[in-house]
Design a protein around this motif. Structure first.
Motif, PDB file in Angstrom:
ATOM      1  N   GLU A 105       0.840  -1.204   0.000  1.00 22.19           N
ATOM      2  CA  GLU A 105       0.000   0.000   0.000  1.00 22.19           C
ATOM      3  C   GLU A 105       0.879   1.260   0.000  1.00 22.19           C
ATOM      4  OE1 GLU A 105      -2.924   0.117   3.154  1.00 22.19           O
ATOM      5  OE2 GLU A 105      -3.006   2.320   3.121  1.00 22.19           O
ATOM      6  N   ILE A 106       1.918   1.237   0.826  1.00 22.27           N
ATOM      7  CA  ILE A 106       2.848   2.370   0.879  1.00 22.27           C
ATOM      8  C   ILE A 106       3.522   2.549  -0.489  1.00 22.27           C
ATOM      9  CG2 ILE A 106       5.010   3.210   1.919  1.00 22.27           C
ATOM     10  CD1 ILE A 106       4.173   1.613   4.474  1.00 22.27           C
ATOM     11  N   ALA A 107       3.899   1.405  -1.093  1.00 23.94           N
ATOM     12  CA  ALA A 107       4.553   1.457  -2.405  1.00 23.94           C
ATOM     13  C   ALA A 107       3.638   2.099  -3.441  1.00 23.94           C
ATOM     14  CB  ALA A 107       4.941   0.052  -2.851  1.00 23.94           C
ATOM     15  N   ALA A 108       2.376   1.685  -3.450  1.00 26.65           N
ATOM     16  CA  ALA A 108       1.420   2.232  -4.422  1.00 26.65           C
ATOM     17  C   ALA A 108       1.194   3.717  -4.175  1.00 26.65           C
ATOM     18  CB  ALA A 108       0.104   1.474  -4.342  1.00 26.65           C
ATOM     19  N   ALA A 109       1.147   4.099  -2.903  1.00 18.48           N
ATOM     20  CA  ALA A 109       0.850   5.492  -2.566  1.00 18.48           C
ATOM     21  C   ALA A 109       2.014   6.424  -2.884  1.00 18.48           C
ATOM     22  CB  ALA A 109       0.481   5.595  -1.085  1.00 18.48           C
ATOM     23  N   GLY A 110       3.240   5.974  -2.589  1.00 18.07           N
ATOM     24  CA  GLY A 110       4.389   6.866  -2.751  1.00 18.07           C
ATOM     25  C   GLY A 110       5.260   6.548  -3.955  1.00 18.07           C
ATOM     26  N   GLY A 111       4.876   5.529  -4.743  1.00 16.81           N
ATOM     27  CA  GLY A 111       5.670   5.145  -5.915  1.00 16.81           C
ATOM     28  C   GLY A 111       6.987   4.485  -5.565  1.00 16.81           C
ATOM     29  N   HIS A 112       7.026   3.781  -4.433  1.00 19.15           N
ATOM     30  CA  HIS A 112       8.281   3.166  -3.969  1.00 19.15           C
ATOM     31  C   HIS A 112       8.488   1.764  -4.543  1.00 19.15           C
ATOM     32  CE1 HIS A 112       8.486   6.383  -0.984  1.00 19.15           C
ATOM     33  NE2 HIS A 112       7.221   6.134  -0.701  1.00 19.15           N
ATOM     34  N   ASN A 113       9.762   1.386  -4.704  1.00 24.20           N
ATOM     35  CA  ASN A 113      10.089   0.023  -5.118  1.00 24.20           C
ATOM     36  C   ASN A 113      10.122  -0.902  -3.908  1.00 24.20           C
ATOM     37  OD1 ASN A 113      10.483   0.914  -7.806  1.00 24.20           O
ATOM     38  ND2 ASN A 113      12.514   1.658  -7.223  1.00 24.20           N
ATOM     39  N   VAL A 114       9.773  -2.167  -4.137  1.00 23.77           N
ATOM     40  CA  VAL A 114       9.645  -3.127  -3.037  1.00 23.77           C
ATOM     41  C   VAL A 114      10.412  -4.412  -3.335  1.00 23.77           C
ATOM     42  CG1 VAL A 114       7.999  -4.367  -1.566  1.00 23.77           C
ATOM     43  CG2 VAL A 114       7.252  -2.361  -2.848  1.00 23.77           C
TER      44      VAL A 114
ATOM     45  N   ILE B 288      15.771   0.454  -4.000  1.00 24.39           N
ATOM     46  CA  ILE B 288      14.573  -0.197  -3.460  1.00 24.39           C
ATOM     47  C   ILE B 288      14.293   0.356  -2.065  1.00 24.39           C
ATOM     48  CG2 ILE B 288      13.565  -2.404  -2.746  1.00 24.39           C
ATOM     49  CD1 ILE B 288      15.194  -3.711  -5.011  1.00 24.39           C
ATOM     50  N   ASP B 289      13.160   1.014  -1.907  1.00 24.12           N
ATOM     51  CA  ASP B 289      12.856   1.704  -0.652  1.00 24.12           C
ATOM     52  C   ASP B 289      12.336   0.764   0.433  1.00 24.12           C
ATOM     53  OD1 ASP B 289      13.613   4.109  -1.700  1.00 24.12           O
ATOM     54  OD2 ASP B 289      11.586   4.754  -2.243  1.00 24.12           O
ATOM     55  N   LEU B 290      11.561  -0.235   0.033  1.00 24.46           N
ATOM     56  CA  LEU B 290      10.917  -1.097   1.026  1.00 24.46           C
ATOM     57  C   LEU B 290      11.417  -2.532   0.879  1.00 24.46           C
ATOM     58  CD1 LEU B 290       7.471   0.289   0.062  1.00 24.46           C
ATOM     59  CD2 LEU B 290       8.167   0.354   2.432  1.00 24.46           C
TER      60      LEU B 290
ATOM     61  N   ASN C 266       6.541  10.743  -3.475  1.00 23.60           N
ATOM     62  CA  ASN C 266       7.602  10.839  -2.472  1.00 23.60           C
ATOM     63  C   ASN C 266       8.867  10.090  -2.873  1.00 23.60           C
ATOM     64  OD1 ASN C 266       5.924  12.342  -0.806  1.00 23.60           O
ATOM     65  ND2 ASN C 266       5.066  10.520   0.176  1.00 23.60           N
ATOM     66  N   SER C 267       8.692   9.029  -3.669  1.00 24.38           N
ATOM     67  CA  SER C 267       9.868   8.243  -4.062  1.00 24.38           C
ATOM     68  C   SER C 267      10.850   9.085  -4.870  1.00 24.38           C
ATOM     69  CB  SER C 267       9.435   7.026  -4.877  1.00 24.38           C
ATOM     70  OG  SER C 267       8.871   7.448  -6.092  1.00 24.38           O
ATOM     71  N   GLU C 268      10.373  10.162  -5.492  1.00 20.38           N
ATOM     72  CA  GLU C 268      11.239  10.990  -6.338  1.00 20.38           C
ATOM     73  C   GLU C 268      11.930  12.118  -5.579  1.00 20.38           C
ATOM     74  OE1 GLU C 268       8.958  11.628 -10.353  1.00 20.38           O
ATOM     75  OE2 GLU C 268       7.508  11.302  -8.773  1.00 20.38           O
TER      76      GLU C 268
END
Ligand SMILES: [Zn+2]
Length: 504
Positions: A208-217, A386-388, A436-438
């Motif tokens: 969910e966090i990935a989808a919201a902030g555009g983060h890689n997992v 990869i953030d997460l 946020n990922s950017e």
């Protein structure tokens, strides 16, 4: 006499205006095409000749010379058949007006009918940007062409219809209300829904966090832990596409030949699952006639790499650039082509070669060296993007049976994701980023201020876990997204604590 018909060719997902000049000289019957055409364009000769004759028109008896200008742009594809035929028909005295603002795109069958071509949206968009106000395309491409808006589109089934259009039987203009179309098609039922996944709260929250902030997992877990299923569910919680994104994505699918006449616009974010045995060209893009690869087809959506450590090192190394820049550069003999490729990467891996390291039921049979070697296949620079990073333990049969609470449906998670994305869009409207990922180090300072408590916690964690600067920033970005998901203006202590759980 020299006649002219305007057309276009694609380079990457952009298009350039091309003029097809036709001249007929007194000489032995022959036809030649000049102006850097590839083989598909050269074959136009045979198609055009048959199509004209079989449509009941006369073909010049002299030598036909076709020049595609400017000569320094390589012409690819089959959409030059129609403009060349139009030029020849004019030479033969058929009434088609010389009009600098009118263009023609289409492949001809030997019987004179027009066949669907690839890349119509980028071609028509490029023509519109070059001042063209009217375009003739194959009937099956008409809806897609009309997405370009602000240009008159006429879809024809064959060559005769176009000639008749200028005589006495006008073709009906094709119009598409793109806003309405996008709205009507954006929300659909997805096959996989998070409500079918039992337990795994932490992994679900990470996605969910990935989808919201555009983060890689990156998910690590034993076979049977549900990693693949959860990755598939990602598609159901992504926010709807903005119009601009939908058009950009449609261009990519158009040049790849993946659009159908009935669904001319990409209305959903893509979810692409790639196997490690796929060819590097198929994943990255390229080849002799370069095509977008999976990382471009996943643009604005999700790229899922199952068993990520099994991918060839070469492929994983190349991934770094698109993960950093949101685009991939493909070098060819004379030129380079850029394709957009901004996606959320979801990687899944087993914790060790046998797959059961840390499992509660099955023992791991790997040696320490095997495990180390296996885990080190993911290079540091890739992991840095990869953030997460999460462990996804396999649930035992007993645990599964004991879970009585119903899982939250994707639709509810998606609502939170959409809200969080709106907050980011508003916050970053002047910064040129979306999520946020950017966030760059400068923007992190601007938007991720911490109060005293949060600062203290993060400082302690940095010491205990020996966090590098990059990891520290990653935690800040994740905390920002967690705060956005809960609607908090500032990052608080609890957001930092939660973010620290995903550091791997
Ligand atoms: Zn093992």
């Amino acid at each position: 006499m020299v006649t002219k018909a305007i057309t276009a060719t694609t380079v990457g997902i952009n298009a350039f205006k091309i003029e097809a000049e036709v001249d007929v000289i007194n000489s032995l019957p022959n036809m030649s095409i000049v102006g850097l055409p590839d083989s598909a364009v050269s074959e136009a000769k045979e198609r055009v000749r048959s199509a004209i004759k079989n449509s009941g028109f006369s073909f010049p008896t002299g030598r036909v010379i076709v020049n595609l200008a400017p000569a320094d742009i390589r012409k690819e594809g089959t959409n030059f058949d129609l403009p060349i035929a139009i030029g020849i028909l004019k030479e033969e005295g058929i009434e088609i007006p010389e009009n600098e603002k009118m263009a023609f795109l289409g492949e001809l069958s030997l019987d004179g009918s027009l066949r669907k071509i690839n890349g119509v949206l980028p071609l028509v968009t490029g023509l519109k940007e070059n001042g063209i106000d009217t375009v003739f395309v194959p009937y099956e491409n008409a809806k897609e062409a009309a997405l370009a808006e602000g240009i008159h589109v006429f879809g024809a089934k064959d060559l005769r219809e176009i000639v008749a259009h200028f005589a006495d039987t006008p073709i009906k203009e094709t119009k598409v209300d793109i806003h309405k179309y996008l709205e009507e098609n954006a929300f659909v039922d997805y096959i996989h829904d998070f409500k079918e996944v039992k337990g795994q709260q932490k992994a679900k929250k990470a996605l969910e966090i990935a989808a919201a902030g555009g983060h890689n997992v990156l998910m690590s877990g034993s076979p049977g832990s549900g990693k693949t299923m959860m990755a598939k569910c990602m598609a159901s919680i992504l926010p709807p596409l903005e119009l601009k994104e939908a058009l950009e994505l449609t261009k990519i699918y158009s040049i790849s030949g993946l659009l159908t006449p009935d669904e001319p616009l990409m209305t959903k974010r893509p979810y692409r699952s790639v196997h490690h045995t796929a060819s590097p060209n198929g994943i990255i893009g390229g080849g002799t006639n370069p095509k977008p690869g999976e990382i471009t087809l996943a643009h604005r959506g999700v790229l899922f790499l199952d068993e990520i450590v099994e991918f060839p090192r070469q492929v994983l190394e190349v991934l770094r650039q698109p993960l950093e820049d949101g685009e991939v550069v493909i070098s060819r003999a004379k030129t380079t082509i850029k394709y957009p490729s901004s996606f959320i990467l979801i990687g899944a891996m087993n914790p060790c070669p046998c797959g059961y390291l840390g499992d509660k039921e099955k023992p791991c049979t790997c040696s320490e060296i095997q495990i180390k070697r296996y885990q080190s296949r993911l290079s540091g620079p890739l992991l840095d993007r990869i953030d997460l990073i999460i462990n996804v333990p396999r649930l035992s049969t007993e645990e599964l049976v004991n879970i009585k609470t119903e899982s939250e449906p994707s639709a509810r998670i998606r609502e939170r994701v959409i809200k969080a994305r709106r907050i980011q869009a508003e916050r970053y409207k002047d910064d040129g980023i979306f999520t946020n990922s950017e966030l760059t180090p400068q923007l992190l300072k601007k938007y991720c201020n911490l109060d005293k408590d949060s600062q203290e916690i993060l400082k302690q964690a940095a010491q205990v876990y020996q966090l590098s600067g990059r990891k520290y920033n990653r935690i800040l970005k994740i905390a920002r997204t967690i705060a956005d998901l809960s609607g908090a203006k500032d990052i608080k202590k609890e957001h930092i604590t939660q973010a620290l759980q995903y550091r791997g």
